[in-house]
Design an enzyme around this catalytic site. Structure first.
Site, short mmCIF file in Angstrom:
data_model
loop_
_atom_site.label_atom_id
_atom_site.label_comp_id
_atom_site.label_asym_id
_atom_site.label_seq_id
_atom_site.Cartn_x
_atom_site.Cartn_y
_atom_site.Cartn_z
N ARG A 195 46.51 48.19 34.01
CA ARG A 195 45.22 48.67 33.48
C ARG A 195 44.64 49.76 34.37
NH1 ARG A 195 41.86 45.26 30.35
NH2 ARG A 195 40.07 45.62 31.68
N TYR B 77 42.97 39.59 26.00
CA TYR B 77 42.21 40.27 27.04
C TYR B 77 41.73 41.62 26.47
CZ TYR B 77 41.58 41.76 31.99
OH TYR B 77 41.09 42.19 33.20
N ARG C 131 46.36 58.09 40.39
CA ARG C 131 46.28 59.54 40.20
C ARG C 131 46.51 60.30 41.50
NH1 ARG C 131 40.96 58.62 37.70
NH2 ARG C 131 41.36 57.97 35.55
N GLU D 31 29.60 38.22 42.05
CA GLU D 31 30.46 37.60 41.05
C GLU D 31 31.48 36.69 41.71
OE1 GLU D 31 30.94 41.03 38.09
OE2 GLU D 31 32.74 39.82 37.79
N ARG E 232 39.68 31.98 32.78
CA ARG E 232 38.95 32.13 34.04
C ARG E 232 37.47 32.18 33.69
NH1 ARG E 232 40.79 30.61 38.49
NH2 ARG E 232 39.74 32.19 39.74
N ARG F 97 33.12 40.81 43.52
CA ARG F 97 32.44 42.10 43.57
C ARG F 97 30.93 41.91 43.51
NH1 ARG F 97 34.56 44.35 37.65
NH2 ARG F 97 33.89 42.55 36.48
N ASP G 208 39.25 44.71 25.58
CA ASP G 208 38.06 45.45 25.97
C ASP G 208 37.18 45.62 24.72
OD1 ASP G 208 38.29 45.91 28.71
OD2 ASP G 208 39.72 47.55 28.39
P1 FAD Z 1 31.88 37.13 22.94
O1 FAD Z 1 31.06 38.27 23.38
O2 FAD Z 1 32.42 36.16 23.89
O3 FAD Z 1 31.17 36.43 21.70
C1 FAD Z 1 31.51 35.15 21.25
C2 FAD Z 1 30.23 34.46 20.84
O4 FAD Z 1 30.56 33.26 20.17
C3 FAD Z 1 29.34 34.09 22.02
O5 FAD Z 1 28.03 34.57 21.83
C4 FAD Z 1 29.36 32.56 22.01
O6 FAD Z 1 28.14 31.98 22.45
C5 FAD Z 1 29.63 32.27 20.55
N1 FAD Z 1 30.25 30.97 20.33
C6 FAD Z 1 31.39 30.47 20.89
N2 FAD Z 1 31.62 29.23 20.45
C7 FAD Z 1 30.62 28.93 19.58
C8 FAD Z 1 30.30 27.78 18.80
N3 FAD Z 1 31.07 26.67 18.84
N4 FAD Z 1 29.20 27.83 18.04
C9 FAD Z 1 28.39 28.92 18.00
N5 FAD Z 1 28.65 30.03 18.72
C10 FAD Z 1 29.74 30.03 19.50
N6 FAD Z 1 35.02 45.27 28.07
C11 FAD Z 1 34.88 46.60 28.21
O7 FAD Z 1 35.20 47.35 27.28
N7 FAD Z 1 34.34 47.16 29.36
C12 FAD Z 1 33.96 46.38 30.42
O8 FAD Z 1 33.50 46.91 31.44
C13 FAD Z 1 34.12 44.97 30.31
N8 FAD Z 1 33.75 44.16 31.32
C14 FAD Z 1 33.87 42.81 31.19
C15 FAD Z 1 33.46 41.99 32.24
C16 FAD Z 1 33.56 40.63 32.14
C17 FAD Z 1 33.08 39.74 33.27
C18 FAD Z 1 34.14 40.05 30.97
C19 FAD Z 1 34.30 38.56 30.84
C20 FAD Z 1 34.54 40.86 29.91
C21 FAD Z 1 34.43 42.25 30.01
N9 FAD Z 1 34.78 43.08 28.95
C22 FAD Z 1 34.64 44.44 29.09
C23 FAD Z 1 35.28 42.54 27.66
C24 FAD Z 1 34.16 42.31 26.64
O9 FAD Z 1 33.21 41.38 27.16
C25 FAD Z 1 34.75 41.76 25.35
O10 FAD Z 1 35.76 42.61 24.85
C26 FAD Z 1 33.71 41.56 24.21
O11 FAD Z 1 32.45 41.23 24.68
C27 FAD Z 1 34.23 40.45 23.32
O12 FAD Z 1 33.36 40.27 22.22
P2 FAD Z 1 33.58 39.01 21.28
O13 FAD Z 1 32.60 39.13 20.18
O14 FAD Z 1 35.01 38.85 20.95
O15 FAD Z 1 33.27 37.73 22.22
N1 UDP Z 2 42.27 44.95 40.73
C1 UDP Z 2 42.53 44.93 42.07
N2 UDP Z 2 41.62 45.48 42.94
C2 UDP Z 2 40.47 46.03 42.51
C3 UDP Z 2 40.20 46.07 41.13
C4 UDP Z 2 41.12 45.51 40.25
O1 UDP Z 2 43.55 44.41 42.50
O2 UDP Z 2 39.68 46.49 43.35
C5 UDP Z 2 43.25 44.32 39.82
C6 UDP Z 2 42.90 42.87 39.49
O3 UDP Z 2 44.12 42.16 39.37
C7 UDP Z 2 42.25 42.97 38.14
C8 UDP Z 2 43.07 44.11 37.50
O4 UDP Z 2 43.31 45.01 38.59
O5 UDP Z 2 42.36 41.78 37.42
C9 UDP Z 2 42.36 44.81 36.37
O6 UDP Z 2 41.12 45.28 36.84
P1 UDP Z 2 39.92 45.60 35.88
O7 UDP Z 2 38.85 46.22 36.69
O8 UDP Z 2 40.46 46.33 34.71
O9 UDP Z 2 39.48 44.13 35.45
P2 UDP Z 2 38.28 43.65 34.51
O10 UDP Z 2 37.44 42.80 35.41
O11 UDP Z 2 37.56 44.86 34.00
O12 UDP Z 2 38.92 42.88 33.43
#
Ligand code: FAD
Ligand code: UDP
Length: 370
Positions: free
Chosen positions: A169, A351, A173, A303, A246, A277, A353
């Site tokens: 991911r 996984y 560069r 976090e 996780r 982080r 985005d």
């Molecule tokens: P969710 O947002 O998880 O929505 C699911 C919903 O279902 C929740 O509101 C939950 O409460 C509800 N639900 C579950 N079970 C039930 C139930 N039984 N009854 C009623 N409601 C229920 N993507 C990016 O593009 N850029 C980023 O920088 C990025 N950073 C991230 C950082 C973290 C820490 C994480 C975990 C993810 C990140 N993502 C990022 C990914 C992004 O969060 C997801 O792609 C997106 O939010 C998923 O949307 P979703 O609707 O599938 O799921």
């Molecule tokens: N990663 C790492 N060092 C960093 C940032 C990321 O080794 O400083 C690795 C780590 O395994 C992580 C993966 O690169 O799970 C993908 O990183 P990304 O930032 O895309 O993860 P996100 O939290 O957005 O899912």
């Protein structure tokens, strides 16, 4: 009777609900949380939009997705350039000429390439796991200081036991470009993600604090079809066993000073620091409030990553071979439920985005909604 019951008001559920309504269908959205927006929920505290379930930076190369989502929010010009802190040494991310210069003192791209080439020689076959993949991409020095500790904290597993794709991911560069994403479009919705989801859900009935699985029979009776965006294994009562996720715990702190770390994200890449982080939310919007004034205070989130157990919020699916095989079994059960569409990061155990979620739900709408 509704045409659709949408379980989950995250990105997937909100877009499905919006499109269904636009196609003249009646929709009810339920969410077990007390707020809409799923994991992209933001809350305004002291003028700062705090990303309550982890930092979210929107990025995509998909023009259709960008054109779609920008109908519901205006995006700012935020570009993600995290900093890695390894025992007090700071490195630029993703891996680029600034990183290589700091690590090895190299000045030209040729010198950097030669250094990587020399170090990657220890991997003589197709990388089989994250450790081998990382060393073959950037060499052992960077692996040891910037990848190993962070990854093992993030995933709670040895790098040798993790799939290679996770590290792919990250861009590598040989230029002085520290934009974390290889994306044509990038930014943060002005006013927060919650407002964007509220715009999608405009005019749609939403019931919060409503757990679908606890009220399944009663809710199923309300609609012809269900769109389920919760965890797929939970839907089936974990009858084939639990998929691994996780989880993340956030420690938020309001500080009475204008800046803590001068950047939205600083990754702590050593093994010993317990958090992965620290996010300083104000920098997603350049330290300004909605009127363009400098904010006097700041909010940071440490976090901590942990293994998911029942009762915790599932954040990241663990897409390794073992879980992939179990998911395939759940998918067979899901395919046998004609009235239910399983979607999103938890419903499809992917996984994803945000942009991939949008692409997936729009595709699904194309086939589902006539
Ligand atoms: P969710 O947002 O998880 O929505 C699911 C919903 O279902 C929740 O509101 C939950 O409460 C509800 N639900 C579950 N079970 C039930 C139930 N039984 N009854 C009623 N409601 C229920 N993507 C990016 O593009 N850029 C980023 O920088 C990025 N950073 C991230 C950082 C973290 C820490 C994480 C975990 C993810 C990140 N993502 C990022 C990914 C992004 O969060 C997801 O792609 C997106 O939010 C998923 O949307 P979703 O609707 O599938 O799921
Ligand atoms: N990663 C790492 N060092 C960093 C940032 C990321 O080794 O400083 C690795 C780590 O395994 C992580 C993966 O690169 O799970 C993908 O990183 P990304 O930032 O895309 O993860 P996100 O939290 O957005 O899912």
């Amino acid at each position: 009777m509704y045409d659709y019951l949408v379980v989950g008001s995250g990105l997937y559920g909100a877009i499905f609900a919006h499109e269904a309504k636009a196609h003249g269908k009646s929709v009810l959205v339920v969410d077990k949380r007390s707020n809409i927006a799923g994991n992209i929920y933001t809350e305004n505290i002291e003028g700062i939009n705090v990303h309550k379930y982890g930092a979210h930076i929107f990025h995509t190369n998909n023009k259709k997705v960008w054109n779609y989502i920008t109908k519901f929010a205006e995006f700012n010009r935020f570009t993600n350039s995290p900093v890695a802190n390894y025992k007090g040494e700071l490195y630029s991310l993703p891996f680029n000429m600034y990183t290589f210069n700091k690590m090895w003192g190299v000045v030209t791209p040729e010198e950097a390439a030669a250094k990587i080439e020399e170090q990657r020689k220890e991997i003589t076959h197709e990388p089989q796991n994250l450790e081998e993949q990382a060393i073959s991409l950037v060499g052992r020095d960077i692996y040891e200081k910037l990848i190993k500790g962070y990854t093992e904290k993030q995933w709670g597993r040895d790098c040798k036991d993790l799939p290679a794709f996770i590290i792919k991911r990250l861009p590598v560069r040989l230029t002085f470009d520290n934009n974390y994403f290889n994306a044509l479009y990038q930014g943060i919705p002005i006013g927060g993600y919650t407002k964007m989801i509220a715009n999608l859900l405009d005019g749609i009935e939403v019931r919060l604090n409503t757990d679908y699985l606890e009220n399944k029979a009663e809710l199923d009776a309300l609609a012809d079809k269900i769109v389920y965006t919760g965890p797929i294994d939970a839907y089936f009562g974990y009858e084939l066993g639990t998929l691994e996720y996780r989880s993340v715990r956030f420690e938020n702190e309001l500080l009475d000073k204008p800046s803590f770390q001068g950047n939205a994200a600083v990754n702590y890449t050593d093994r010993e620091t317990p958090w992965t982080r620290i996010i300083e939310h104000k920098w997603f919007e350049f330290g300004k409030d909605e009127n363009g004034n400098d904010l006097p205070k700041t909010i940071i989130s440490r976090e901590y990553s942990s293994e998911w157990k029942p009762g915790d919020e599932p954040y990241y699916p663990v897409n390794d071979a073992k879980n992939g095989a179990l998911y395939a079994e759940y998918k067979k059960l899901a395919d046998a439920e004609p009235k239910v569409i399983f979607g999103g990061r938890l419903g499809e155990y992917k996984y994803y985005d945000m942009d991939q979620v949008i692409a997936a739900v729009l595709d699904r709408c194309d086939t589902e909604l006539q």
